[in-house]
Design a protein around this motif. Structure first.
Motif, PDB file in Angstrom:
ATOM      1  N   LYS A 227     -29.905   4.946  25.222  1.00 45.89           N
ATOM      2  CA  LYS A 227     -29.428   4.261  24.030  1.00 45.89           C
ATOM      3  C   LYS A 227     -30.620   3.823  23.180  1.00 45.89           C
ATOM      4  O   LYS A 227     -31.578   3.253  23.671  1.00 45.89           O
ATOM      5  N   GLY A 228     -30.572   4.160  21.892  1.00 52.65           N
ATOM      6  CA  GLY A 228     -31.637   3.791  20.988  1.00 52.65           C
ATOM      7  C   GLY A 228     -32.836   4.716  21.006  1.00 52.65           C
ATOM      8  O   GLY A 228     -33.847   4.440  20.353  1.00 52.65           O
ATOM      9  N   ALA A 229     -32.741   5.836  21.732  1.00 53.85           N
ATOM     10  CA  ALA A 229     -33.877   6.754  21.818  1.00 53.85           C
ATOM     11  C   ALA A 229     -34.196   7.369  20.458  1.00 53.85           C
ATOM     12  O   ALA A 229     -35.343   7.702  20.177  1.00 53.85           O
ATOM     13  N   PHE A 230     -33.169   7.524  19.620  1.00 55.67           N
ATOM     14  CA  PHE A 230     -33.370   8.000  18.251  1.00 55.67           C
ATOM     15  C   PHE A 230     -32.261   7.411  17.395  1.00 55.67           C
ATOM     16  O   PHE A 230     -31.379   6.692  17.888  1.00 55.67           O
ATOM     17  N   THR A 231     -32.282   7.691  16.118  1.00 55.19           N
ATOM     18  CA  THR A 231     -31.417   7.006  15.152  1.00 55.19           C
ATOM     19  C   THR A 231     -29.942   7.032  15.529  1.00 55.19           C
ATOM     20  O   THR A 231     -29.259   6.012  15.478  1.00 55.19           O
ATOM     21  N   ASP A 232     -29.428   8.215  15.911  1.00 57.15           N
ATOM     22  CA  ASP A 232     -27.992   8.328  16.193  1.00 57.15           C
ATOM     23  C   ASP A 232     -27.643   8.070  17.655  1.00 57.15           C
ATOM     24  O   ASP A 232     -26.485   8.272  18.049  1.00 57.15           O
ATOM     25  N   LYS A 234     -26.465   5.910  19.748  1.00 56.28           N
ATOM     26  CA  LYS A 234     -25.815   4.608  19.817  1.00 56.28           C
ATOM     27  C   LYS A 234     -25.427   4.224  21.247  1.00 56.28           C
ATOM     28  O   LYS A 234     -25.071   3.083  21.520  1.00 56.28           O
ATOM     29  N   GLU A 235     -25.435   5.185  22.146  1.00 57.53           N
ATOM     30  CA  GLU A 235     -25.169   4.911  23.548  1.00 57.53           C
ATOM     31  C   GLU A 235     -25.874   5.967  24.403  1.00 57.53           C
ATOM     32  O   GLU A 235     -26.243   7.033  23.913  1.00 57.53           O
ATOM     33  N   ALA A 236     -26.082   5.644  25.675  1.00 61.40           N
ATOM     34  CA  ALA A 236     -26.760   6.579  26.570  1.00 61.40           C
ATOM     35  C   ALA A 236     -25.881   7.803  26.820  1.00 61.40           C
ATOM     36  O   ALA A 236     -24.648   7.716  26.778  1.00 61.40           O
ATOM     37  N   ARG A 237     -26.513   8.930  27.046  1.00 58.78           N
ATOM     38  CA  ARG A 237     -25.779  10.169  27.281  1.00 58.78           C
ATOM     39  C   ARG A 237     -26.383  10.909  28.467  1.00 58.78           C
ATOM     40  O   ARG A 237     -27.609  10.995  28.603  1.00 58.78           O
ATOM     41  N   ILE A 238     -25.531  11.440  29.319  1.00 58.92           N
ATOM     42  CA  ILE A 238     -25.974  12.241  30.459  1.00 58.92           C
ATOM     43  C   ILE A 238     -26.124  13.689  30.006  1.00 58.92           C
ATOM     44  O   ILE A 238     -25.225  14.248  29.378  1.00 58.92           O
ATOM     45  N   GLY A 239     -27.242  14.307  30.324  1.00 58.91           N
ATOM     46  CA  GLY A 239     -27.481  15.692  29.952  1.00 58.91           C
ATOM     47  C   GLY A 239     -26.822  16.673  30.903  1.00 58.91           C
ATOM     48  O   GLY A 239     -26.316  16.314  31.961  1.00 58.91           O
ATOM     49  N   GLU A 275     -36.900  14.129  32.371  1.00 58.14           N
ATOM     50  CA  GLU A 275     -36.640  12.749  31.946  1.00 58.14           C
ATOM     51  C   GLU A 275     -35.651  12.766  30.798  1.00 58.14           C
ATOM     52  O   GLU A 275     -35.680  13.661  29.954  1.00 58.14           O
ATOM     53  N   ARG A 276     -34.777  11.785  30.777  1.00 58.75           N
ATOM     54  CA  ARG A 276     -33.912  11.620  29.610  1.00 58.75           C
ATOM     55  C   ARG A 276     -34.778  11.267  28.397  1.00 58.75           C
ATOM     56  O   ARG A 276     -35.825  10.629  28.548  1.00 58.75           O
ATOM     57  N   VAL A 277     -34.345  11.656  27.224  1.00 55.91           N
ATOM     58  CA  VAL A 277     -35.059  11.303  26.006  1.00 55.91           C
ATOM     59  C   VAL A 277     -35.065   9.773  25.878  1.00 55.91           C
ATOM     60  O   VAL A 277     -34.019   9.136  25.954  1.00 55.91           O
ATOM     61  N   GLY A 278     -36.258   9.191  25.710  1.00 59.15           N
ATOM     62  CA  GLY A 278     -36.379   7.748  25.593  1.00 59.15           C
ATOM     63  C   GLY A 278     -36.558   7.033  26.907  1.00 59.15           C
ATOM     64  O   GLY A 278     -36.624   5.809  26.957  1.00 59.15           O
TER      65      GLY A 278
END
Length: 468
Positions: A227-232, A234-239, A275-278
């Motif tokens: 969450k917050g890794a980039f502008t859009d 808005k919540e964490a996401r699993i790849g 690693e997850r982005v962010g």
């Protein structure tokens, strides 16, 4: 069914009182006075609940013997509910016992109603768990059987029989497999087939259309983001890699990703971590990789469009899926399978194929392979006016690729200007695309869907035939 309770206490008067109470309530009781006897009985018989004291002759206050008994009972039967007995001054020990695996506790001297309620509650929970576990096992078995039935592959031709034997053997390994072949040959189906016969079949199978992932979203889609890794974000996401953990990931249209994406993918495959982005937390990767393409990867490597080191990581072994025209013996069985599937889907009678329709199916070159066969059978099911599908119902006579072109001869009769027997495979494919474009007034989504193509695959054909 009489529920069986195992009692352990070194005080014989306590044991006698418990036996009298529980037997009067219809329970079968097995009682012991030492930890060793308790474990011996647990190994010999199945119990609905164990009611045990925590302190014995070796140590009458700390509860250490009881804690060890709980651990050893759980090793013998991890599902057995354990209720511990403690004195009023030993509540802390009871809490520790529950942390160690006990289901509940009662205090000495006990109230009969409280004790009976506790034991019955644990027995009910245990019975529900046993039944649930049995149903879950049966459900898993049924799902496995249905899954294997779903992915049953028609293999009447010698080439497909040999292919399936090889696939089943390779499925038991963990090596990376690259599937090649024309569009519509069923590469995704074969990928699922490999997964279903692998040691990872109870884990996830995640399919990813690599051609549909843009370069800007590649890392987020494949590795996930915080969450917050980039502008859009808005919540964490699993790849996708994380979703496929312990299972299989299928990278379809792998040749469609750019060089920068290839570099990111290569790093994951080499190091088996990401690693997850962010996030700075590195996650280890444990999964099987199957990829597929209809492109000539060797030519792409020569032209610099595909990394050779990534290619070596993906193709521990390469399997070429034969085109439908190369497995003629499978055409009619496949057509009948699709006919049955579509008939059940739409809840209409299954029907059969006339001899001429069957001959027409076998004679056709199938540029769209299995996907095209499925679409044609589905359409024929609705065009058919009787119980038997005829040649006219298959739509070959329309020659869509010719845009229904015909000329009028000197005798005034309509004559087709060309036929499937005269046209090249590219001519047929181009003609079909042109006809579908006109049918859907140039709508790319509907046109691609009607052809059974992804949008990226559809656009590649437009470029190939200069139809843009």
């Amino acid at each position: 069914m009489i529920e069986k309770i195992l009692i352990a206490d070194d005080d014989t008067s306590v044991v006698a009182a418990l036996q009298m109470l529980l037997k009067s309530q219809g329970f079968e009781v097995v009682s012991v006075t030492t930890p060793d006897a308790l474990l011996e009985q647990a190994k010999k018989q199945q119990f609905s609940v164990a009611l045990i004291d925590l302190n014995y002759q070796n140590d009458t206050t700390s509860g250490h013997e009881g804690m060890q008994m709980i651990a050893e009972l759980k090793q013998i039967d991890e599902k057995l509910p354990i209720v511990v007995m403690t004195g009023y001054s030993s509540v802390d020990i009871a809490v520790d016992a529950m942390k160690a695996g006990a289901a509940d506790f009662v205090q000495k001297p006990w109230g009969n109603e409280r004790l009976l309620h506790t034991l019955r509650t644990q027995i009910q929970l245990h019975s529900a768990h046993v039944i649930g576990s049995k149903l879950a096992s049966e459900n898993t078995l049924l799902k496995d059987q249905l899954s294997l039935a779903k992915h049953a592959i028609v293999a009447e031709s010698e080439s497909m029989k040999a292919m399936l034997l090889q696939l089943k053997k390779l499925a038991k390994s963990d090596m990376s497999i690259l599937l090649t072949g024309e569009n519509g040959t069923g590469k995704s189906m074969f990928a699922e087939y490999i997964h279903q016969y692998s040691m990872r079949h109870k884990q996830a199978f995640i399919a990813v259309n690599m051609g549909a992932i843009t370069e800007s979203l590649f890392e987020s889609e494949m590795f996930g983001h915080m969450k917050g890794a980039f502008t859009d974000a808005k919540e964490a996401r699993i790849g996708r890699f994380e979703l496929a953990q312990a299972g299989t990931i299928f990278l379809d249209e792998i040749a469609n990703i750019g060089i920068s994406q290839q570099a990111k993918l290569l790093r994951v495959l080499e190091e088996r971590q990401f690693e997850r982005v962010g996030s700075s937390k590195t996650q280890q990767l444990d999964l099987r990789i199957i990829s597929a393409t209809n492109a000539n990867v060797d030519k792409m490597i020569v032209s610099g469009d595909f990394r050779q080191d990534l290619y070596y990581r993906l193709n521990t072994i390469t399997l070429h899926i034969p085109a439908l025209r190369e497995r003629k013996a499978d055409i009619i069985p496949l057509a009948q399978q699709f006919l049955t599937q579509h008939a059940h889907k739409y809840r209409i009678p299954v029907g059969t194929f006339s001899a001429k329709a069957a001959a027409s199916l076998e004679a056709y070159d199938w540029p769209g392979n299995i996907r095209e066969l499925s679409h044609i059978i589905e359409r024929a099911l609705f065009l058919c006016t009787g119980d038997c599908i005829e040649v006219k119902d298959l739509g070959f006579g329309l020659n869509e690729h010719q845009d229904q072109a015909s000329t009028t001869g000197a005798d005034g009769n309509s004559a087709q200007t060309s036929s499937f027997e005269q046209d090249s495979l590219d001519d047929i494919e181009k003609g079909i695309i042109v006809a579908r474009m006109k049918k859907f007034t140039g709508n790319p989504i509907k046109t691609a869907e009607s052809l059974g193509l992804s949008r990226s695959a559809y656009y590649r054909r437009l470029e190939k035939y200069n139809l843009t």
